[in-house]
Design a protein around this motif. Structure first.
Motif, PDB file in Angstrom:
ATOM      1  N   HIS A  64       0.911  -1.395   0.084  1.00 46.85           N
ATOM      2  CA  HIS A  64      -0.095  -0.218   0.058  1.00 46.85           C
ATOM      3  C   HIS A  64       0.903   1.303  -0.060  1.00 46.85           C
ATOM      4  CE1 HIS A  64      -4.189  -1.032   0.500  1.00 46.85           C
ATOM      5  NE2 HIS A  64      -3.884  -2.053   1.296  1.00 46.85           N
ATOM      6  N   PRO A  65       0.453   2.472  -0.576  1.00 41.32           N
ATOM      7  CA  PRO A  65       1.111   3.746  -0.679  1.00 41.32           C
ATOM      8  C   PRO A  65       1.062   4.174   0.791  1.00 41.32           C
ATOM      9  CG  PRO A  65      -0.840   3.883  -2.147  1.00 41.32           C
ATOM     10  CD  PRO A  65      -0.450   2.357  -1.789  1.00 41.32           C
ATOM     11  N   LYS A  66       1.878   5.147   1.136  1.00 48.56           N
ATOM     12  CA  LYS A  66       1.870   5.578   2.456  1.00 48.56           C
ATOM     13  C   LYS A  66       0.323   6.302   2.613  1.00 48.56           C
ATOM     14  CE  LYS A  66       4.208   8.948   5.522  1.00 48.56           C
ATOM     15  NZ  LYS A  66       3.097   9.085   6.320  1.00 48.56           N
ATOM     16  N   ALA A  67      -0.059   6.790   1.755  1.00 54.60           N
ATOM     17  CA  ALA A  67      -1.461   7.592   1.907  1.00 54.60           C
ATOM     18  C   ALA A  67      -2.371   6.678   2.220  1.00 54.60           C
ATOM     19  CB  ALA A  67      -1.984   8.232   0.664  1.00 54.60           C
ATOM     20  N   ASN A  68      -2.387   5.496   2.060  1.00 55.78           N
ATOM     21  CA  ASN A  68      -3.511   4.164   2.095  1.00 55.78           C
ATOM     22  C   ASN A  68      -3.163   3.666   3.532  1.00 55.78           C
ATOM     23  OD1 ASN A  68      -4.629   4.636  -0.385  1.00 55.78           O
ATOM     24  ND2 ASN A  68      -3.875   2.462  -0.997  1.00 55.78           N
ATOM     25  N   LYS A  69      -1.937   3.639   4.041  1.00 58.10           N
ATOM     26  CA  LYS A  69      -1.447   3.014   5.227  1.00 58.10           C
ATOM     27  C   LYS A  69      -2.025   4.268   6.352  1.00 58.10           C
ATOM     28  CE  LYS A  69       2.134   0.320   3.741  1.00 58.10           C
ATOM     29  NZ  LYS A  69       3.909   0.055   3.800  1.00 58.10           N
ATOM     30  N   ASP A  70      -1.890   5.686   5.997  1.00 59.66           N
ATOM     31  CA  ASP A  70      -2.346   6.480   6.907  1.00 59.66           C
ATOM     32  C   ASP A  70      -3.688   6.435   7.183  1.00 59.66           C
ATOM     33  OD1 ASP A  70       0.409   7.280   7.088  1.00 59.66           O
ATOM     34  OD2 ASP A  70       0.036   9.062   5.903  1.00 59.66           O
ATOM     35  N   LYS A  71      -4.219   6.383   5.961  1.00 62.32           N
ATOM     36  CA  LYS A  71      -5.819   6.256   6.209  1.00 62.32           C
ATOM     37  C   LYS A  71      -6.213   4.954   7.127  1.00 62.32           C
ATOM     38  CE  LYS A  71      -7.587   8.419   2.063  1.00 62.32           C
ATOM     39  NZ  LYS A  71      -8.363   8.493   0.773  1.00 62.32           N
ATOM     40  N   MET A  72      -5.821   3.890   6.910  1.00 58.70           N
ATOM     41  CA  MET A  72      -6.197   2.727   7.677  1.00 58.70           C
ATOM     42  C   MET A  72      -5.864   2.826   8.996  1.00 58.70           C
ATOM     43  SD  MET A  72      -5.197  -0.307   4.837  1.00 58.70           S
ATOM     44  CE  MET A  72      -3.465   0.011   4.550  1.00 58.70           C
ATOM     45  N   HIS A  73      -4.644   3.318   9.228  1.00 59.53           N
ATOM     46  CA  HIS A  73      -4.272   3.616  10.697  1.00 59.53           C
ATOM     47  C   HIS A  73      -5.063   4.670  11.303  1.00 59.53           C
ATOM     48  CE1 HIS A  73      -0.701   0.974  10.523  1.00 59.53           C
ATOM     49  NE2 HIS A  73      -0.123   1.868   9.730  1.00 59.53           N
ATOM     50  N   SER A  74      -5.684   5.560  10.602  1.00 59.38           N
ATOM     51  CA  SER A  74      -6.475   6.532  10.980  1.00 59.38           C
ATOM     52  C   SER A  74      -8.145   6.078  11.176  1.00 59.38           C
ATOM     53  CB  SER A  74      -6.398   7.838  10.341  1.00 59.38           C
ATOM     54  OG  SER A  74      -5.240   8.333  10.410  1.00 59.38           O
ATOM     55  N   GLY A  75      -8.310   4.861  10.913  1.00 52.44           N
ATOM     56  CA  GLY A  75      -9.906   4.122  10.558  1.00 52.44           C
ATOM     57  C   GLY A  75     -10.378   4.500   9.771  1.00 52.44           C
ATOM     58  N   ILE A  76      -9.865   5.206   8.547  1.00 48.61           N
ATOM     59  CA  ILE A  76     -10.731   5.746   7.396  1.00 48.61           C
ATOM     60  C   ILE A  76     -10.845   4.619   6.447  1.00 48.61           C
ATOM     61  CG2 ILE A  76     -10.833   7.468   5.570  1.00 48.61           C
ATOM     62  CD1 ILE A  76      -9.076   9.302   7.438  1.00 48.61           C
ATOM     63  N   PRO A  77     -11.711   4.079   5.948  1.00 49.65           N
ATOM     64  CA  PRO A  77     -12.059   3.124   5.143  1.00 49.65           C
ATOM     65  C   PRO A  77     -11.446   3.608   3.484  1.00 49.65           C
ATOM     66  CG  PRO A  77     -14.076   3.758   6.025  1.00 49.65           C
ATOM     67  CD  PRO A  77     -13.186   4.630   6.467  1.00 49.65           C
ATOM     68  N   LEU A  78     -10.732   2.664   3.162  1.00 53.84           N
ATOM     69  CA  LEU A  78     -10.333   2.998   1.692  1.00 53.84           C
ATOM     70  C   LEU A  78     -11.401   2.897   0.765  1.00 53.84           C
ATOM     71  CD1 LEU A  78      -7.077   0.962   1.520  1.00 53.84           C
ATOM     72  CD2 LEU A  78      -7.172   3.258   2.364  1.00 53.84           C
ATOM     73  N   GLN A  79     -11.342   3.602  -0.117  1.00 55.31           N
ATOM     74  CA  GLN A  79     -12.220   3.702  -1.404  1.00 55.31           C
ATOM     75  C   GLN A  79     -11.544   3.033  -2.717  1.00 55.31           C
ATOM     76  OE1 GLN A  79     -15.395   4.926  -0.840  1.00 55.31           O
ATOM     77  NE2 GLN A  79     -14.529   5.192   1.279  1.00 55.31           N
ATOM     78  N   ASP A  80     -12.386   2.581  -3.494  1.00 54.37           N
ATOM     79  CA  ASP A  80     -11.781   1.982  -4.883  1.00 54.37           C
ATOM     80  C   ASP A  80     -10.800   2.857  -5.465  1.00 54.37           C
ATOM     81  OD1 ASP A  80     -13.679  -0.089  -4.604  1.00 54.37           O
ATOM     82  OD2 ASP A  80     -14.942   0.516  -6.108  1.00 54.37           O
TER      83      ASP A  80
END
Length: 142
Positions: free
Chosen positions: A64-80
């Protein structure tokens, strides 16, 4: 009868623990994508399968790119839109193993059919879907 586009089932975890359970890998797909929800054990099963097949194991979350990892660690669901570049990287890993005629195992949630289509090459017309098997891991209450 299974059509050419349906995923193949391969083995249970218990059969992976039996010596010689996956001999004659030439008859098997080149790449296995072990999928399931978070915490289902897909990485554990994927590592077991890769060990049994004596091939590389790829933990999909590592790509995963860093932006995705940051979202996941913040509890923000990933979008398509977040997932497509990540899936493209994993699809390239799979494709490279297939063209080199090498086995590989990838752990990736792959929860939606359109994600599995990208990983198998079906979405890009690479026609490698016959060389990719999807293994779904689900948790059972003990």
């Amino acid at each position: 009868m299974r059509s050419a586009h349906q995923p193949r089932s391969i083995a249970t975890v218990s059969s992976l623990q039996q010596p010689g359970a996956l001999i004659q890998h030439r008859l098997l797909p080149k790449c296995y994508v072990v999928g399931g929800v978070s915490g289902s054990g897909k990485s554990t099963v994927g590592r077991m399968l890769a060990d049994r097949l004596n091939c590389p194991f790829y933990e999909g979350d590592d790509y995963h790119p860093k932006a995705n990892k940051d979202k996941m660690h913040s509890g923000i669901p990933l979008q398509d839109e977040d997932r497509w570049p990540w899936l493209d990287v994993l699809a390239d890993i799979i494709h490279q193993h297939i063209i080199r005629d090498e086995l590989a195992v990838v752990a990736c949630s792959a929860l939606k059919q359109k994600y599995r289509d990208v990983l198998s090459g079906r979405a890009t017309g690479q026609q490698q879907f016959k060389d990719v098997a999807f293994v779904s891991v689900s948790m059972r209450a003990a």
